[in-house]
Each structure stands twice: as structure tokens, then as C-alpha cells.
Design a protein around this motif. Structure first.
Motif, PDB file in Angstrom:
ATOM      1  N   CYS A  94      30.145  43.620  35.605  1.00  0.00           N
ATOM      2  CA  CYS A  94      30.879  43.705  36.861  1.00  0.00           C
ATOM      3  C   CYS A  94      32.139  44.532  36.642  1.00  0.00           C
ATOM      4  O   CYS A  94      32.854  44.343  35.665  1.00  0.00           O
ATOM      5  CB  CYS A  94      31.242  42.297  37.349  1.00  0.00           C
ATOM      6  N   ALA A  96      34.741  44.502  38.607  1.00  0.00           N
ATOM      7  CA  ALA A  96      35.928  43.841  39.171  1.00  0.00           C
ATOM      8  C   ALA A  96      36.548  42.927  38.116  1.00  0.00           C
ATOM      9  O   ALA A  96      35.975  42.719  37.033  1.00  0.00           O
ATOM     10  CB  ALA A  96      35.550  43.064  40.415  1.00  0.00           C
ATOM     11  N   ASN A  97      37.694  42.383  38.452  1.00  0.00           N
ATOM     12  CA  ASN A  97      38.467  41.665  37.431  1.00  0.00           C
ATOM     13  C   ASN A  97      38.978  40.319  37.950  1.00  0.00           C
ATOM     14  O   ASN A  97      40.110  39.937  37.643  1.00  0.00           O
ATOM     15  CB  ASN A  97      39.664  42.545  37.045  1.00  0.00           C
ATOM     16  N   CYS A  98      38.181  39.638  38.743  1.00  0.00           N
ATOM     17  CA  CYS A  98      38.664  38.408  39.394  1.00  0.00           C
ATOM     18  C   CYS A  98      39.140  37.400  38.349  1.00  0.00           C
ATOM     19  O   CYS A  98      38.448  37.145  37.358  1.00  0.00           O
ATOM     20  CB  CYS A  98      37.577  37.844  40.296  1.00  0.00           C
ATOM     21  N   TYR A 100      39.565  34.193  38.075  1.00  0.00           N
ATOM     22  CA  TYR A 100      38.941  32.896  37.810  1.00  0.00           C
ATOM     23  C   TYR A 100      37.529  33.043  37.262  1.00  0.00           C
ATOM     24  O   TYR A 100      36.860  32.065  36.968  1.00  0.00           O
ATOM     25  CB  TYR A 100      38.875  32.088  39.127  1.00  0.00           C
ATOM     26  N   CYS A 101      37.052  34.291  37.123  1.00  0.00           N
ATOM     27  CA  CYS A 101      35.630  34.520  36.892  1.00  0.00           C
ATOM     28  C   CYS A 101      35.317  34.903  35.446  1.00  0.00           C
ATOM     29  O   CYS A 101      35.974  35.780  34.861  1.00  0.00           O
ATOM     30  CB  CYS A 101      35.157  35.631  37.829  1.00  0.00           C
ATOM     31  N   LEU A 103      32.818  36.512  34.457  1.00  0.00           N
ATOM     32  CA  LEU A 103      32.127  37.809  34.369  1.00  0.00           C
ATOM     33  C   LEU A 103      33.086  38.986  34.466  1.00  0.00           C
ATOM     34  O   LEU A 103      32.664  40.143  34.414  1.00  0.00           O
ATOM     35  CB  LEU A 103      31.092  37.929  35.500  1.00  0.00           C
ATOM     36  N   ALA A 104      34.348  38.703  34.610  1.00  0.00           N
ATOM     37  CA  ALA A 104      35.338  39.758  34.911  1.00  0.00           C
ATOM     38  C   ALA A 104      35.392  40.855  33.844  1.00  0.00           C
ATOM     39  O   ALA A 104      35.112  40.632  32.669  1.00  0.00           O
ATOM     40  CB  ALA A 104      36.711  39.133  35.086  1.00  0.00           C
ATOM     41  N   ILE A 152      27.059  41.869  42.125  1.00  0.00           N
ATOM     42  CA  ILE A 152      28.340  41.993  41.433  1.00  0.00           C
ATOM     43  C   ILE A 152      28.934  43.342  41.836  1.00  0.00           C
ATOM     44  O   ILE A 152      28.325  44.073  42.615  1.00  0.00           O
ATOM     45  CB  ILE A 152      28.177  41.876  39.887  1.00  0.00           C
ATOM     46  N   THR A 153      30.101  43.660  41.314  1.00  0.00           N
ATOM     47  CA  THR A 153      30.707  44.940  41.669  1.00  0.00           C
ATOM     48  C   THR A 153      30.198  46.006  40.702  1.00  0.00           C
ATOM     49  O   THR A 153      30.623  46.050  39.538  1.00  0.00           O
ATOM     50  CB  THR A 153      32.244  44.843  41.596  1.00  0.00           C
ATOM     51  N   ASP A 209      35.821  33.535  48.221  1.00  0.00           N
ATOM     52  CA  ASP A 209      36.424  32.793  47.099  1.00  0.00           C
ATOM     53  C   ASP A 209      37.852  32.322  47.359  1.00  0.00           C
ATOM     54  O   ASP A 209      38.159  31.154  47.164  1.00  0.00           O
ATOM     55  CB  ASP A 209      36.365  33.578  45.775  1.00  0.00           C
ATOM     56  N   ARG A 220      42.127  38.356  42.936  1.00  0.00           N
ATOM     57  CA  ARG A 220      40.985  39.280  42.849  1.00  0.00           C
ATOM     58  C   ARG A 220      41.257  40.645  43.460  1.00  0.00           C
ATOM     59  O   ARG A 220      40.334  41.421  43.685  1.00  0.00           O
ATOM     60  CB  ARG A 220      39.748  38.653  43.455  1.00  0.00           C
ATOM     61  N   HIS A 228      39.111  44.498  45.020  1.00  0.00           N
ATOM     62  CA  HIS A 228      38.718  43.868  46.278  1.00  0.00           C
ATOM     63  C   HIS A 228      39.846  43.801  47.310  1.00  0.00           C
ATOM     64  O   HIS A 228      41.018  43.669  46.962  1.00  0.00           O
ATOM     65  CB  HIS A 228      38.211  42.448  46.014  1.00  0.00           C
TER      66      HIS A 228
HETATM   67  S1  SF4 Z   1      33.914  37.008  41.183  1.00  0.00           S
HETATM   68 FE1  SF4 Z   1      32.217  38.477  41.537  1.00  0.00          FE
HETATM   69  S2  SF4 Z   1      33.240  40.446  41.848  1.00  0.00           S
HETATM   70 FE2  SF4 Z   1      34.741  39.116  40.888  1.00  0.00          FE
HETATM   71  S3  SF4 Z   1      34.572  39.507  38.659  1.00  0.00           S
HETATM   72 FE3  SF4 Z   1      33.206  37.761  39.144  1.00  0.00          FE
HETATM   73  S4  SF4 Z   1      31.201  38.661  39.534  1.00  0.00           S
HETATM   74 FE4  SF4 Z   1      32.710  40.341  39.647  1.00  0.00          FE
END
Ligand code: SF4
Length: 404
Positions: A94, A96-98, A100-101, A103-104, A152-153, A209, A220, A228
Motif C-alpha cells: 500500500c 498510503a501511510n495511515c 493506525y494501520c 500495512l502502511a 489498498i492504495t 476510518d 491518514r 488521503h
Molecule cells: S488503512 Fe488502507 S489505505 Fe491506509 S495504509 Fe492501511 S491499507 Fe493502506
């Protein structure tokens, strides 16, 4: 209204992302090594992840992999999950760099994308064709009540979502197992939303979110060098409303990232007034995320919001019938005590919220076992709470057990 709770807006400040070394950016080393994937890949942080990508590969939750029978294991107090959650996957992950996530993007410095934890669990990578073959054998008797594609982004996210959706509907009747899309609006157009509908998706949700524009920007958006924008998320949400229609669209909201109870419930009401639903998550400090040093949402706050959201979403109660204290906390739910008591005892309000399955409209197929809490202190119940659970919930709500 301001809040001085442990998870107030002042307290819930993410760490700043660190700079990623050039040789770790964009999944460079995974692509350079180019190890071909061989069937199912189980996350293993000591191993260089193979070069896997959607649409040939998707990741799926541990719970879905166990239910599908491609991974061993048991889940605390659950036989299976009712939702097959799929996640698009790429070596560069992904973009993006959210905060709390799991996967960032900032995590590329120390963990390959396919090895990252997300909502507290690992996500094995599996060939999409293998998943379809297993489920297509007997969709009518599948344990899954719904399938969901999480975008995802990524520049290929839309096109690959269409391909994965087509792969599914080619062999599995969406009437037997309906499909939801968990969208990433940042790279989407109205035409993309329409296309998911045309290809057979049943429900379209937006991973908003954050409950307010301020929390959104901080967690985010600009605050964490993430692309975002609140306005873009609402634009796609409105498109989903027009294209999918009432009860067929909604938004994900994480509770406890600095908003007040009033603010989040006001948003729930706004979504209901538009004809949609809210799907809620209790904030949990995901390991490796930019908010992993912050406190999980206190249980009393979470239970009040869960209960009030259920009343607004499914019992026709309005936020303006409720009363809030000067910190924005619910102090009256706007219905008689006896009615409230019955709803608490039914327990549905405290189950995981999400798109419906085959049981009833207010019971989510998407049960996400322990995605927002450890089993020792359950936030969203992935099963029907029993008497002992209701007793605990009532204590957390500070509403005494009724004496008959
Ligand atoms: S919340 Fe979604 S868009 Fe943001 S980092 Fe995680 S997967 Fe990527």
C-alpha cells in the motif's frame, strides 16, 4: 466539546514516519530477488517474501485461511469465519501511510508487505484461482456468507479489483455468496464504483476510518505524509449511495482515535440519514504502526458507542434523542430502561459490525475474529455473546444487571 479522556485528541498523536532507505523503497529488494511464489505463502518475517502480486495472488485473513482449510489452527470460541476477506497484494504494498494501520508504507523499512500484520493477524498469500476452486465446489453450503475485496492504495488497485471480482463471479453465483467491496477512494472515480456494481458486487463500503476531518488528516492525511483526503472519501461515498442504493453502502469507522462519543455517533446518524450503515472497529494499537504506543479504546467508551450505534443503525433511535455529558459521552440512550435492557441482553449490539450474512440483517457476516482486541478482553464479539459475556458487558457499560 473537548475530551480529556486517556484517548483524547491531544493524547492520540501518531509518531512521525521515519525515512525509508532507498534500497527498501517500493518493494525494491523483493522485486530484485524475484523469487517465484509456489502456492500458499505463510507470513514469515525471517524470509524474503516471494514476488507475488494481484490479481494472481491475494492475501486472506488467518481466520479465512483456516475456514477455507488451507491452513491449520483453531480460533478461540469460533468454529469459522462467515466472511472471506481478500486483500490485494503487491511487493511494493500500500502506498498510503495511515498511522493506525499495519500495512502502511513506512513499514517497508523493516518488513516485506506480505509479512505485515493487519488488524492484529497475519495474512497468508494464496493464488486467487485456488480460492475460487475450493469455494466453487459447493457455494450453497459454503461456511462463507459473503466475500469481500479490500482495496489498498496502489496504481493497479481498481483494475485488479475488477479482475478478482470477475474471477469470482465467473464460477460462483453472487446470489449464493454475495460480494462486498471495501474501497480505497483516493484513486477511484465514479465510473469505477459503477463498474464494481456492474460486475456483480452487492455492497460498497468506504474505509473512512476516522470519525472527523481533523482525526482523518492527522492519522491518514497530511499529518503522516499520506495521500488521503476526507472530501474525496465523501465524494465516493455519495457515488456509492447513488449507484448501490439504500442499505447497500456504508463506511468503516474506528472508534477511539481522538473523537468524542458524540462526534462518532453524529457521523453514524449522518450515514443512516443517507440510507447507509456504519461498520465499527475499536481502536487497537497495531504492532509496528505509527500508533502502536497509544492506548486501546477504554472498554466503557467502546461499549457505549457500540450500543448507541446499534440503536441508531437498527432500532430507529436518533442521536438527538440521546443525551451526552460535557465530555461528549453518552449519558442517556433515548429509550426506556426496560427496552434498553432487553437490547443489551440480546447481545447483537456487541457483535462485530459489518455487511450482513445469511442469518439476519443486523448480524454481520464479517466477524473479523479478534481483529480489534485480544481474546482475553474482547471488543467486538465474533460470536453470539453468552450470559457471562453480557454480565461483563453490563459492568463495562456501568449498567447494573437487572434483577427480575
Ligand atoms: S488503512 Fe488502507 S489505505 Fe491506509 S495504509 Fe492501511 S491499507 Fe493502506
Amino acid at each position: 466539546m473537548s475530551c480529556i479522556e486517556p484517548n483524547s485528541s491531544i493524547a492520540m498523536e501518531p509518531r512521525l514516519p521515519e525515512k525509508t532507505p532507498v534500497d527498501r523503497r517500493n518493494g525494491k529488494h523483493v522485486k530484485a530477488n524475484d523469487i517465484p511464489p509456489q502456492g500458499v505463502y505463510l507470513p514469515n518475517n525471517n524470509y524474503l517474501a516471494p514476488h507475488m502480486q494481484s490479481p494472481e495472488y491475494v492475501q486472506l485473513s488467518n481466520a479465512a485461511a483456516i475456514t477455507l482449510g488451507i491452513m491449520g489452527g483453531r480460533m478461540h470460541r469460533c468454529e469459522c469465519t462467515r466472511c472471506l476477506n481478500l486483500l490485494l497484494t503487491y511487493p511494493e504494498g500500500c502506498r498510503a501511510n495511515c498511522a493506525y494501520c499495519g500495512l502502511a508504507r513506512h513499514r517497508e523499512a523493516d518488513r516485506d508487505y506480505a509479512d505485515r500484520n493487519f488488524i492484529r493477524v497475519d495474512w497468508p498469500a494464496v493464488p486467487m484461482a485456488e480460492i475460487v476452486d475450493i469455494v466453487a465446489k459447493d457455494p450453497d453450503n459454503s461456511p462463507f456468507h459473503r466475500m469481500c475485496i479490500s482495496m489498498i492504495t496502489h496504481p493497479r488497485s481498481e483494475q485488479d479489483t475488477f479482475t478478482v471480482l470477475e474471477q469470482w463471479t465467473d464460477k460462483i453465483d453472487p446470489g449464493a455468496i454475495p460480494v462486498s467491496i471495501l474501497s480505497n477512494p483516493t484513486t477511484m472515480t465514479r465510473e469505477d464504483v459503477q463498474r464494481t456494481r456492474d460486475l456483480g458486487a452487492d455492497i460498497f463500503t468506504v474505509a473512512l476510518d476516522a470519525a472527523t476531518p481533523e482525526v482523518f488528516d492527522r492519522t491518514r492525511g497530511k499529518g503522516v505524509q499520506s495521500p488521503h483526503k476526507w472530501s474525496k472519501y465523501w465524494e465516493i461515498l455519495q457515488d456509492a449511495k447513488d449507484i448501490f442504493g439504500p442499505q447497500k453502502f456504508g463506511a468503516h469507522i474506528i472508534v477511539g482515535m481522538g473523537e468524542t462519543e458524540y462526534e462518532v455517533l453524529n457521523l453514524v446518524q449522518e450515514l443512516v440519514d443517507l440510507g447507509g450503515h456504519s461498520h465499527m472497529f475499536c481502536f487497537f494499537p497495531e504492532q509496528g504502526s505509527l500508533m502502536d504506543h497509544l492506548p486501546a479504546t477504554p472498554r466503557d467508551q467502546w461499549r457505549r458507542v457500540q450500543l448507541a450505534r446499534y440503536l441508531i443503525d437498527y432500532r430507529g433511535v436518533r442521536v438527538d434523542q440521546m443525551q451526552f455529558d460535557d465530555l461528549g459521552r453518552v449519558k442517556n440512550y433515548g429509550i426506556p430502561d426496560s427496552e434498553l435492557s432487553t437490547i443489551i441482553d440480546e447481545g447483537i449490539a456487541f457483535r462485530t459490525s459489518g455487511c450482513p450474512g445469511k442469518f439476519q440483517d443486523d448480524i454481520s457476516a464479517c466477524d473479523r475474529p479478534y481483529g480489534d482486541s485480544p481474546p482475553s478482553d474482547i471488543a467486538s464479539y465474533p460470536f453470539q455473546p453468552k450470559k457471562k459475556d453480557i454480565k461483563k458487558i453490563r459492568k463495562q457499560l456501568d449498567i447494573p444487571v437487572r434483577v427480575e
